[in-house]
Design a protein around this motif. Structure first.
Motif, short mmCIF file in Angstrom:
data_model
loop_
_atom_site.label_atom_id
_atom_site.label_comp_id
_atom_site.label_asym_id
_atom_site.label_seq_id
_atom_site.Cartn_x
_atom_site.Cartn_y
_atom_site.Cartn_z
N LYS A 184 0.83 -1.19 -0.10
CA LYS A 184 -0.11 0.15 -0.06
C LYS A 184 0.79 1.41 0.05
O LYS A 184 2.00 1.27 0.59
N ALA A 187 -3.54 4.90 1.79
CA ALA A 187 -4.83 3.97 1.69
C ALA A 187 -4.92 3.38 0.37
O ALA A 187 -6.05 2.97 0.18
N ARG A 188 -3.95 3.49 -0.39
CA ARG A 188 -4.31 2.72 -1.72
C ARG A 188 -3.25 1.54 -1.81
O ARG A 188 -2.12 1.53 -1.61
N LEU A 189 -4.00 0.51 -2.21
CA LEU A 189 -3.38 -0.61 -2.65
C LEU A 189 -2.57 -0.31 -4.14
O LEU A 189 -3.08 0.05 -4.82
N ALA A 245 -4.51 -6.06 3.87
CA ALA A 245 -4.72 -4.59 3.52
C ALA A 245 -4.97 -3.67 4.49
O ALA A 245 -5.18 -2.67 4.63
N VAL A 247 -8.03 -3.88 6.28
CA VAL A 247 -9.37 -3.77 6.40
C VAL A 247 -9.95 -4.26 7.71
O VAL A 247 -9.51 -5.48 8.02
N GLU A 297 -9.22 2.91 5.39
CA GLU A 297 -8.62 1.56 5.44
C GLU A 297 -7.92 1.17 4.11
O GLU A 297 -6.94 0.94 3.64
N CYS A 298 -8.80 1.57 3.22
CA CYS A 298 -8.34 1.36 1.48
C CYS A 298 -9.53 1.95 0.60
O CYS A 298 -10.78 1.61 0.82
N GLU A 299 -8.86 2.69 -0.37
CA GLU A 299 -9.65 3.20 -1.37
C GLU A 299 -9.88 2.75 -2.62
O GLU A 299 -10.59 3.30 -3.43
N ASN A 300 -9.22 1.54 -2.96
CA ASN A 300 -9.41 1.13 -4.10
C ASN A 300 -9.40 -0.49 -4.07
O ASN A 300 -8.67 -1.31 -4.99
N LEU A 301 -10.18 -0.97 -3.13
CA LEU A 301 -10.34 -2.65 -2.71
C LEU A 301 -12.07 -2.84 -2.77
O LEU A 301 -12.76 -1.77 -2.04
#
Length: 551
Positions: free
Chosen positions: A167, A170-172, A201, A203, A481-485
């Protein structure tokens, strides 16, 4: 023979894996980097649907599967599709079932019986699709769909755990495999049954049953009073030596009571293998007594017969070509109750050990039912008529490559699907598909009652509600937490709501919807949390998804 879930253990199986799952270009070199707009991790049916949809929307897509096969449970023995109301299924998912019908519309598809002799248990009048099928047919159809869409498929690549999710903020940016292969992407979809990418990731997720007070549900948590179905007879002695507590509990019985009614725990509902069997002698393999067989493992089964059980503890559902999908049934059956609690977060070695334990248990169960003189004679005769198919899972001696992981991790996002959604007290205003099945939890534990006999706990079967919408917000993590999952399989739902949603056709629906959202996020250059939902809905409906129920 020891059967490995991660890869076939024979030269034939290896060739099957390489020929079926790597396209284009053959096996991958260690340290290689591949890239795609949309990276789907997990070759379940939901993962396949996601990858197909991404390509149909003009994006490059790679589907990475840790094992040797595509389709998960759909190609792993669950040929008697569980859905509830079929009219709730559209899009890529329904396309798959239409292709099943087209396949069996060809005379050459029928080898072990005539098409007119097959009594389809899932048939409804004027249906444009078919909902029963052989495992090998399911995998072939999914492979065809992936190939036609131009999806790059890579099998036999397991994500490094921990540390495989790379990451930036917040992006993978990439997923690193154990082999050293790095898969880079713009948007990622975790389509595994376990939620491995989601968890790595960072989450938020949960495992097990929430207490009923958490979401105000009266079907969650420990459920002793509700556990009426698939129950043991009363009066079964729990001790290895009858009447002697000093001899210890029989295998499979949890020490202590079941817990307080409605309380939460970390236990998960039981897993099993959905067996594809046949009664055609030319295609039938014999029941073999497995190496490591422990007769005590089946003592509760035999004492259950002695206590008055007269039914064969299985549920064979006929598939085409005189094959079956066999599921758990009654008090002691194919569900290996209580033996899977560690599965969701376990490393690969521990999961492999649990896989082998489940396989040993179920192979031993079937041998016992066919051979043990304490099993009623009519049941022994009935079970002996059937056996694994020579032409299904040939690299696994006719046993499925996929364990039925009914529930593992479940994401906790800003919206959690609950019993209230299932029963219509709450309605999602951003639907991406419909669920249509009963709230269904298999048993979670086997315990000793206060009266000193053995009972099962955890089975809940509550339905009689119409199809209901699944929220887009339940597929996406929180932005921080993650914006592209996106997570269409281990989505955000309570234990009891997940028991309704967790059906293979619905996973395909949600996989397609997740891929559509991923592509729209890439097109707009925004996080998946910020896409234009009306535009998402319009595209989903354009592509045949059913988002609103019309009786």
């Amino acid at each position: 023979m020891t059967v490995s879930r991660a890869a076939a253990l024979s030269f034939t199986g290896l060739l099957l894996c390489l020929s079926a799952c790597v396209s284009p270009g053959g096996a991958r070199a260690a340290g290689e980097v591949i890239s795609a707009d949309v990276v789907v991790y997990g070759g379940t049916a939901g993962g396949a649907a996601a990858a197909v949809q991404a390509r149909r929307m003009g994006r490059t897509a790679v589907l990475v599967e840790p094992g040797a096969h595509i389709g998960g449970l759909t190609s792993g023995g669950l040929g008697a599709t569980d859905i509830g109301n079929k009219r709730a299924i559209g899009g890529v998912s329904r396309e798959f079932y239409r292709r099943v019908k087209a396949h069996y519309g060809k005379p050459e598809a029928w080898i072990h019986e005539k098409p007119g002799d097959y009594e389809n248990p899932r048939k409804t009048p004027n249906d444009d699709a078919m909902w029963t099928f052989e495992p090998k047919v399911a995998e072939a159809i999914l492979r065809d769909m992936l190939r036609e869409a131009g999806v790059e498929v890579v099998c036999g690549e397991r994500m490094k755990r921990p540390g495989g999710a790379v990451k930036e903020g917040a992006r993978l940016t990439a997923v690193v495999m154990e082999s050293g292969l790095t898969v880079r992407g713009g948007c990622f979809i975790d389509a595994t049954y376990e939620g491995d990418l989601m968890a790595d990731a960072g989450v938020d997720f949960t495992v097990g049953r929430e207490a009923e007070a958490v979401y105000g549900e009266d079907l969650n948590g420990v459920r002793v009073a509700q556990a009426k179905y698939h129950q043991l007879m009363r009066g079964i002695d729990p001790w290895r030596v009858k009447g002697d507590p000093s001899s210890g509990l029989l295998p499979g019985i949890q020490p202590g009571g079941p817990g307080e009614e409605g309380s939460g725990d970390r236990r998960v509902q039981a897993y099993n293998f959905r067996m594809c069997l046949t009664d055609r002698p030319e295609n039938r393999l014999p029941w073999a007594k497995p190496e490591g067989y422990d007769p005590l493992r089946y003592e509760v089964l035999l004492r259950n017969f002695e206590a008055g059980e007269t039914r064969a503890p299985w549920n064979p559902i006929l598939m085409p070509n005189r094959k079956t999908d066999v599921n758990n049934n009654f008090g002691f059956s194919t569900d290996n109750i209580g033996m899977n609690y560690g599965w969701p977060g376990a490393d690969y070695a521990a999961r492999e050990a649990m896989f082998q334990e489940h396989l040993l248990y179920q192979r031993g169960l079937m041998w016992t039912l066919a051979n043990d003189p304490r099993v009623p004679e009519d049941i022994r005769a009935k079970v002996s008529q059937w056996g694994p198919c020579r032409d299904e899972f040939p690299e696994h001696d006719g046993w499925p490559h996929q364990l039925y992981v009914r529930e593992a991790r479940r994401m906790r996002s800003e919206h959690v699907m609950t019993q209230h959604n299932c029963q219509g007290r709450q309605t999602a205003d951003d639907p991406v598909g419909l669920a249509a099945y009963t709230m269904d939890s298999h048993h979670v534990q086997r315990y000793v009652t206060a009266d000193g006999d053995v009972q099962n706990e955890g089975d809940v079967q509550v339905g009689k509600f119409p199809p209901y919408p699944i929220s887009y917000k339940s597929l996406r993590p929180r932005r921080a937490e993650c914006e592209n999952l996106l997570v269409p399989v281990c989505l955000s739902a309570s234990h009891i709501a997940y028991g309704s949603i967790r059906m293979e056709p619905v996973f395909m629906v949600l996989g397609q919807s997740a891929a559509t959202a991923a592509c729209q996020a890439l097109d707009a250059g925004v996080p998946v949390q910020d896409i234009d939902y009306p535009a998402l809905r319009a595209r989903l409906e354009q592509d045949g998804q059913i988002l609103a129920w019309k009786p």
